[in-house]
Design a protein around this motif. Structure first.
Motif: not given
Length: 565
Positions: A231-234, A239, A242, A248, A250, A303, A306-307, A331
């Motif tokens: 997942a990607r932070a907007e 994250t 998002s 969020g 990828w 979330a 994604a760490t 996501q």
């Protein structure tokens, strides 16, 4: 009213696709016809990610144009998501009325998750997404004794067009079982859910077992893509924020324009405000609590995945159990939050009742949710449109279909860039348009990083072609045709067809079909029987129920006689 409103929103989102043409955008590929090739049955080197979707489209395209089939299923998926959210809200919060149900419809259809998955081309995932609120409502009705059994296998089978959809539906069902009720016992609902999952999952489980496609991924091709698909932070959200806003994905290119700047913060706050206010009411309804807990988990766990530690854990899991490579795209599991979000959002009209007219609360909430994601309308800002294939594609497919031998394809990547299909890349359409098996590596280039696929044989054959191998060498390698798309490269091989878009070279090699075709067709038919059988049972039940509702008042009227009416 809510079903009509849901249909209107769905058509507003997919309007450009109503024109003649085909959905061709990133992972979404539709063609005039599809066939039951070995690849369509999961009998290839690649992991069986598109089962039983490919089987269903291949069967349906024998009757209807494949482009119509895919577009109809996509519209139906969105419509079911909204209608199902209204049905779920009516089950859990009946006092929310029509305004609350319309808010639930808006949350289910008009959100970043839908926008991003549309731009990524995940039409079949959205069909499964559309089944989730129906699964939740069905389980809750089973628990309180107001519903029957038939909808449960139907919705799980429908969601199971893809493996992810089947798992999402099963998760919602198993969580919904935790709701209190004096109806069906929990173990009965769990047993029915797992039985439906087993039949629905059989196509991809059996395909993975007999083709050993998952064993091929143990070397690390699945694990190597874990970080890429996280997942990607907007902007301005991080994250967690998002994902809480149902965004969020990828792929930063599969994001609506309104989510690429700080306006994403405003949009997320608006969505969460509606959900949070309504949740103060929903949390006091015991049937809603499991769905609300699931919503929180569906945001928090992706979330965490994604760490750094989360990525390491997922990669380790996938290396040991390659079949869990489905976890990579963290996501997409946020879909599990939508039933809870829909119920909570419906509660906003109850929370503010007495201070503001419920119709006004419903209308303002719906308008707000639409306003903060304006570019979901009209094909996500006209980025999702119906396209037409050049005539050469049909000619090339006809040539291969007349003598269906294995096909090697260039360029080597799985994605293509066609001027006539728009600016976004798209999966190669050829494997879904020909009877023959198309050798594909499954390699994917993401932001300059190549995520290797499972097609070892295809990779070896493509290297032969690019090294200038003769027709005899390629035939000995089991290649019947070589098709060059998009890049215009000319090969020193016998030409069967050539135009400005592609070239077809006749090589003449052949390969035997998989001995497991009959088995795979059988398990696909079992899935189809579950879907059709439970759907038919539902139609019969609804017909009998409707007939009984009409017959009872009529009998009473006849007993009174005409002079008493």
């Amino acid at each position: 009213m809510p079903p009509v409103y849901a249909l209107a929103l769905s058509l507003l989102v997919t309007a450009p696709l109503l024109a003649p043409g085909y959905l061709l955008l990133r992972d979404a590929v539709s063609t005039p016809r599809s066939y039951l090739s070995d690849a369509a049955l999961g009998l290839s080197e690649a992991a069986p990610r598109a089962l039983p979707q490919d089987f269903a489209v291949a069967m349906a395209s024998q009757v209807l144009d494949g482009g119509i089939v895919v577009k109809a299923l996509l519209v139906a998926g969105l419509w079911l998501a909204g209608w199902g959210a209204a049905r779920l809200a009516a089950t859990v919060l009946p006092d929310a009325g029509v305004p609350g149900r319309c808010v639930a419809v808006t949350v289910a259809i008009w959100n970043p998750y839908v926008a991003e998955r549309l731009l990524q081309g995940h039409w079949s995932l959205l069909v499964g997404y559309g089944a989730l609120p129906w699964v939740a409502a069905t389980v809750l009705r089973l628990r309180d004794g107001s519903g029957g059994w038939w909808p449960l296998p139907f919705w799980i089978a429908l969601a199971g067009l893809t493996p992810t959809g089947a798992l999402l539906a099963t998760a919602v069902a198993l969580v919904g079982v935790c709701a209190p009720g004096a109806g069906r016992r929990r173990w009965q609902v769990v047993a029915a859910t797992l039985a439906a999952l087993l039949v629905t999952a059989a196509p991809w489980l059996v395909a993975a077992a007999v083709s050993k496609s998952l064993a091929a991924t143990v070397s690390g091709s699945m694990a190597s893509g874990v970080a890429v698909f996280a997942a990607r932070a907007e902007p301005g959200l991080g994250t967690l924020g998002s994902l809480a806003g149902l965004g969020g994905i990828w792929n930063a290119e599969a994001v609506p324009d309104s989510r690429t700047g700080l306006f994403a913060v405003v949009a997320t706050l608006a969505l969460l405000a509606v959900v949070a206010v309504g949740a103060t009411v929903a949390v006091r309804r015991p049937a809603a609590v499991p769905l609300l807990v699931l919503a929180v988990a569906a945001v928090v766990f992706p979330a965490l995945m994604a760490t750094g530690p989360g990525l390491a854990a997922v990669e380790a899991i996938v290396r040991v159990l390659p079949g869990l490579g489905v976890l990579r795209d963290g996501q997409k599991w946020v879909a599990l939050a939508v039933p809870g979000y829909a119920v909570a959002a419906a509660g906003v009209v109850v929370a503010l009742r007495g201070r503001v007219p419920v119709a006004a609360v419903g209308a303002v909430s719906c308008a707000l949710l639409v306003a903060v994601l304006p570019d979901l309308a009209y094909g996500v800002g006209n980025r999702m449109v119906a396209v037409r294939y050049p005539a050469g594609w049909s000619a090339a497919a006809d040539i291969v279909n007349a003598d269906p031998r294995p096909v090697a394809v260039l360029p080597p990547d799985s994605m293509r860039q066609f001027d006539w299909a728009g600016s976004a890349p798209v999966l190669d359409p050829l494997p879904r348009w020909v009877r023959a098996d198309v050798l594909s590596t499954g390699d994917l280039n993401v932001a300059g990083t190549t995520v290797p696929g499972e097609g070892g044989r295809a990779r070896a054959v493509q290297e032969l072609v690019m090294d200038g191998a003769s027709a005899r060498q390629l035939a000995d390698a089991g290649v019947g045709w070589v098709v060059v798309e998009a890049d215009g490269s000319a090969l020193d091989l016998p030409v069967a067809y050539r135009d400005d878009d592609l070239a077809v070279y006749r090589v003449g090699g052949d390969a035997t079909s998989s001995p497991h075709r009959t088995l795979l067709i059988a398990v696909h038919v079992a899935w189809l029987a579950l879907l059709a059988g439970s759907g038919l049972a539902g139609c019969v039940t609804l017909w009998r129920t409707s007939g009984a509702k009409i017959a009872v008042p009529l009998r009473r009227r006849l007993r009174r006689g005409p002079d008493q009416t």
